[in-house]
Scaffold this motif. Structure first.
Motif, PDB file in Angstrom:
ATOM      1  N   GLY A  25       0.828  -1.197   0.000  1.00  0.00           N
ATOM      2  CA  GLY A  25       0.000   0.000   0.000  1.00  0.00           C
ATOM      3  C   GLY A  25       0.862   1.246   0.000  1.00  0.00           C
ATOM      4  N   ARG A  26       0.242   2.352  -0.352  1.00  0.00           N
ATOM      5  CA  ARG A  26       0.984   3.610  -0.395  1.00  0.00           C
ATOM      6  C   ARG A  26       1.114   4.180   1.008  1.00  0.00           C
ATOM      7  NH1 ARG A  26      -0.884   7.671  -4.979  1.00  0.00           N
ATOM      8  NH2 ARG A  26       1.018   8.644  -4.194  1.00  0.00           N
ATOM      9  N   VAL A  27       2.335   4.515   1.348  1.00  0.00           N
ATOM     10  CA  VAL A  27       2.593   5.104   2.657  1.00  0.00           C
ATOM     11  C   VAL A  27       3.505   6.310   2.487  1.00  0.00           C
ATOM     12  CG1 VAL A  27       2.305   2.922   3.879  1.00  0.00           C
ATOM     13  CG2 VAL A  27       4.585   3.622   3.117  1.00  0.00           C
ATOM     14  N   PHE A  28       3.491   7.162   3.490  1.00  0.00           N
ATOM     15  CA  PHE A  28       4.359   8.324   3.438  1.00  0.00           C
ATOM     16  C   PHE A  28       5.778   7.956   3.858  1.00  0.00           C
ATOM     17  CE2 PHE A  28       5.646  12.606   3.397  1.00  0.00           C
ATOM     18  CZ  PHE A  28       6.381  12.866   4.534  1.00  0.00           C
ATOM     19  N   ALA A  29       5.900   7.202   4.927  1.00  0.00           N
ATOM     20  CA  ALA A  29       7.237   6.831   5.402  1.00  0.00           C
ATOM     21  C   ALA A  29       7.168   5.559   6.238  1.00  0.00           C
ATOM     22  CB  ALA A  29       7.847   7.953   6.239  1.00  0.00           C
ATOM     23  N   VAL A  30       8.095   4.655   5.967  1.00  0.00           N
ATOM     24  CA  VAL A  30       8.265   3.472   6.808  1.00  0.00           C
ATOM     25  C   VAL A  30       9.436   3.753   7.732  1.00  0.00           C
ATOM     26  CG1 VAL A  30       8.692   1.001   6.877  1.00  0.00           C
ATOM     27  CG2 VAL A  30       7.373   1.986   4.990  1.00  0.00           C
ATOM     28  N   VAL A  31       9.195   3.756   9.011  1.00  0.00           N
ATOM     29  CA  VAL A  31      10.220   4.158   9.969  1.00  0.00           C
ATOM     30  C   VAL A  31      11.083   2.963  10.359  1.00  0.00           C
ATOM     31  CG1 VAL A  31      10.661   5.215  12.211  1.00  0.00           C
ATOM     32  CG2 VAL A  31       8.725   5.991  10.803  1.00  0.00           C
ATOM     33  N   THR A  32      10.442   1.923  10.856  1.00  0.00           N
ATOM     34  CA  THR A  32      11.176   0.714  11.228  1.00  0.00           C
ATOM     35  C   THR A  32      10.396  -0.511  10.754  1.00  0.00           C
ATOM     36  OG1 THR A  32      10.088   0.496  13.386  1.00  0.00           O
ATOM     37  CG2 THR A  32      12.126   1.775  13.326  1.00  0.00           C
ATOM     38  N   MET A  33      11.117  -1.594  10.589  1.00  0.00           N
ATOM     39  CA  MET A  33      10.496  -2.893  10.343  1.00  0.00           C
ATOM     40  C   MET A  33      11.173  -3.895  11.261  1.00  0.00           C
ATOM     41  SD  MET A  33       9.718  -2.980   6.239  1.00  0.00           S
ATOM     42  CE  MET A  33       8.443  -4.237   6.407  1.00  0.00           C
ATOM     43  N   THR A  34      10.353  -4.760  11.829  1.00  0.00           N
ATOM     44  CA  THR A  34      10.824  -5.638  12.906  1.00  0.00           C
ATOM     45  C   THR A  34      10.209  -7.017  12.762  1.00  0.00           C
ATOM     46  OG1 THR A  34      10.989  -3.726  14.400  1.00  0.00           O
ATOM     47  CG2 THR A  34      10.938  -5.908  15.422  1.00  0.00           C
ATOM     48  N   TRP A  35      10.993  -8.022  13.101  1.00  0.00           N
ATOM     49  CA  TRP A  35      10.472  -9.381  13.229  1.00  0.00           C
ATOM     50  C   TRP A  35      10.380  -9.732  14.715  1.00  0.00           C
ATOM     51  CZ3 TRP A  35       8.198 -12.068   9.594  1.00  0.00           C
ATOM     52  CH2 TRP A  35       8.511 -11.817   8.258  1.00  0.00           C
ATOM     53  N   TYR A  36       9.224 -10.216  15.097  1.00  0.00           N
ATOM     54  CA  TYR A  36       9.018 -10.797  16.417  1.00  0.00           C
ATOM     55  C   TYR A  36       8.711 -12.273  16.226  1.00  0.00           C
ATOM     56  CZ  TYR A  36       8.448  -6.078  18.399  1.00  0.00           C
ATOM     57  OH  TYR A  36       8.642  -4.781  18.814  1.00  0.00           O
ATOM     58  N   ARG A  37       8.835 -13.027  17.292  1.00  0.00           N
ATOM     59  CA  ARG A  37       8.418 -14.419  17.243  1.00  0.00           C
ATOM     60  C   ARG A  37       7.772 -14.807  18.559  1.00  0.00           C
ATOM     61  NH1 ARG A  37      14.316 -17.555  17.167  1.00  0.00           N
ATOM     62  NH2 ARG A  37      14.855 -17.193  19.382  1.00  0.00           N
ATOM     63  N   GLN A  38       6.919 -15.804  18.458  1.00  0.00           N
ATOM     64  CA  GLN A  38       6.245 -16.307  19.644  1.00  0.00           C
ATOM     65  C   GLN A  38       6.143 -17.811  19.555  1.00  0.00           C
ATOM     66  OE1 GLN A  38       2.426 -14.541  20.515  1.00  0.00           O
ATOM     67  NE2 GLN A  38       2.582 -15.138  22.652  1.00  0.00           N
ATOM     68  N   ALA A  39       6.773 -18.475  20.498  1.00  0.00           N
ATOM     69  CA  ALA A  39       6.700 -19.926  20.593  1.00  0.00           C
ATOM     70  C   ALA A  39       5.577 -20.297  21.560  1.00  0.00           C
ATOM     71  CB  ALA A  39       8.027 -20.478  21.084  1.00  0.00           C
ATOM     72  N   PRO A  40       5.030 -21.481  21.444  1.00  0.00           N
ATOM     73  CA  PRO A  40       3.944 -21.898  22.348  1.00  0.00           C
ATOM     74  C   PRO A  40       4.373 -21.780  23.801  1.00  0.00           C
ATOM     75  CG  PRO A  40       4.147 -23.433  20.531  1.00  0.00           C
ATOM     76  CD  PRO A  40       5.321 -22.512  20.428  1.00  0.00           C
ATOM     77  N   GLY A  41       3.538 -21.140  24.598  1.00  0.00           N
ATOM     78  CA  GLY A  41       3.831 -20.996  26.016  1.00  0.00           C
ATOM     79  C   GLY A  41       4.827 -19.914  26.345  1.00  0.00           C
ATOM     80  N   HIS A  42       5.249 -19.153  25.359  1.00  0.00           N
ATOM     81  CA  HIS A  42       6.214 -18.088  25.573  1.00  0.00           C
ATOM     82  C   HIS A  42       5.633 -16.750  25.139  1.00  0.00           C
ATOM     83  CE1 HIS A  42       8.839 -21.606  25.683  1.00  0.00           C
ATOM     84  NE2 HIS A  42       9.747 -20.848  26.281  1.00  0.00           N
ATOM     85  N   GLU A  88      14.987 -24.519  18.931  1.00  0.00           N
ATOM     86  CA  GLU A  88      14.456 -23.433  19.759  1.00  0.00           C
ATOM     87  C   GLU A  88      14.086 -22.188  18.957  1.00  0.00           C
ATOM     88  OE1 GLU A  88      17.319 -25.134  20.245  1.00  0.00           O
ATOM     89  OE2 GLU A  88      18.902 -23.823  21.038  1.00  0.00           O
ATOM     90  N   ASP A  89      14.390 -22.174  17.671  1.00  0.00           N
ATOM     91  CA  ASP A  89      13.930 -21.091  16.808  1.00  0.00           C
ATOM     92  C   ASP A  89      12.501 -21.329  16.320  1.00  0.00           C
ATOM     93  OD1 ASP A  89      17.213 -21.070  15.378  1.00  0.00           O
ATOM     94  OD2 ASP A  89      16.395 -19.620  16.815  1.00  0.00           O
ATOM     95  N   THR A  90      11.968 -22.496  16.614  1.00  0.00           N
ATOM     96  CA  THR A  90      10.603 -22.811  16.202  1.00  0.00           C
ATOM     97  C   THR A  90       9.620 -21.848  16.855  1.00  0.00           C
ATOM     98  OG1 THR A  90      11.085 -25.151  15.834  1.00  0.00           O
ATOM     99  CG2 THR A  90       8.786 -24.553  16.291  1.00  0.00           C
ATOM    100  N   ALA A  91       8.816 -21.203  16.043  1.00  0.00           N
ATOM    101  CA  ALA A  91       7.874 -20.202  16.540  1.00  0.00           C
ATOM    102  C   ALA A  91       7.051 -19.680  15.360  1.00  0.00           C
ATOM    103  CB  ALA A  91       8.615 -19.037  17.200  1.00  0.00           C
ATOM    104  N   VAL A  92       6.045 -18.905  15.697  1.00  0.00           N
ATOM    105  CA  VAL A  92       5.366 -18.106  14.687  1.00  0.00           C
ATOM    106  C   VAL A  92       6.083 -16.761  14.639  1.00  0.00           C
ATOM    107  CG1 VAL A  92       3.215 -17.040  13.953  1.00  0.00           C
ATOM    108  CG2 VAL A  92       3.168 -19.266  15.085  1.00  0.00           C
ATOM    109  N   TYR A  93       6.490 -16.373  13.468  1.00  0.00           N
ATOM    110  CA  TYR A  93       7.230 -15.123  13.278  1.00  0.00           C
ATOM    111  C   TYR A  93       6.272 -14.065  12.735  1.00  0.00           C
ATOM    112  CZ  TYR A  93      11.670 -17.405  14.187  1.00  0.00           C
ATOM    113  OH  TYR A  93      12.715 -18.072  14.798  1.00  0.00           O
ATOM    114  N   TYR A  94       6.309 -12.900  13.383  1.00  0.00           N
ATOM    115  CA  TYR A  94       5.412 -11.809  13.023  1.00  0.00           C
ATOM    116  C   TYR A  94       6.219 -10.611  12.529  1.00  0.00           C
ATOM    117  CZ  TYR A  94       1.872 -14.365  15.668  1.00  0.00           C
ATOM    118  OH  TYR A  94       1.004 -15.324  16.135  1.00  0.00           O
ATOM    119  N   CYS A  95       5.722 -10.031  11.470  1.00  0.00           N
ATOM    120  CA  CYS A  95       6.310  -8.816  10.929  1.00  0.00           C
ATOM    121  C   CYS A  95       5.607  -7.603  11.535  1.00  0.00           C
ATOM    122  CB  CYS A  95       6.134  -8.816   9.412  1.00  0.00           C
ATOM    123  SG  CYS A  95       6.631  -7.314   8.592  1.00  0.00           S
ATOM    124  N   ASN A  96       6.390  -6.623  11.889  1.00  0.00           N
ATOM    125  CA  ASN A  96       5.849  -5.383  12.458  1.00  0.00           C
ATOM    126  C   ASN A  96       6.493  -4.201  11.761  1.00  0.00           C
ATOM    127  OD1 ASN A  96       6.796  -3.097  14.516  1.00  0.00           O
ATOM    128  ND2 ASN A  96       4.748  -3.768  15.131  1.00  0.00           N
TER     129      ASN A  96
END
Length: 121
Positions: A25-42, A88-96
């Motif tokens: 999509g059209r945006v004015f500015a992207v400031v940061t982009m980040t990957w997060y992850r969440q493993a079950p129970g964490h 231990e890297d197993t997780a759902v990875y989320y883009c932010n």
């Protein structure tokens, strides 16, 4: 504006995967982009982040030396290269992303859908 994440999958220990996230999509500015992850129970944890303007990166200690984050400003895309993967890297990875959709708008948080990364032992 949406964040589209891709690239997850199943890999054996020691293998590699690459995750990508694009600001759709059209945006004015992207400031940061980040990957997060969440493993079950964490709790969700930061994996890697990049300042889209300066290129400065933040990498979690748990993945330092194995993961690398990069950006393509022209395409508003972030890539996470993951090497020497461990179970231990197993997780759902989320883009932010923190971005400003319009010139007069505020910087806001956007989240993409999660992508599953599974590392088998």
């Amino acid at each position: 504006v949406q964040l589209q994440a891709s690239g997850g999958g199943l890999v054996q220990t020691g293998g590699s995967l690459m995750l990508s996230c694009v600001v759709d999509g059209r945006v004015f500015a992207v400031v940061t982009m980040t990957w997060y992850r969440q493993a079950p129970g964490h709790q969700r944890e930061l994996v890697a982040s990049i300042d889209m303007s300066l290129g400065r990166t933040t990498i979690a200690d748990s993945v330092k030396g194995r993961f690398a984050i990069s950006r393509d400003n022209a395409k508003n895309t972030m890539t996470l290269q993951m090497n020497s993967l461990k179970p231990e890297d197993t997780a759902v990875y989320y883009c932010n992303s923190k971005l400003r959709a319009t010139a007069k708008g505020r910087t806001e948080n956007y989240w993409g859908q999660g992508t599953q990364v599974t590392v088998s032992s």
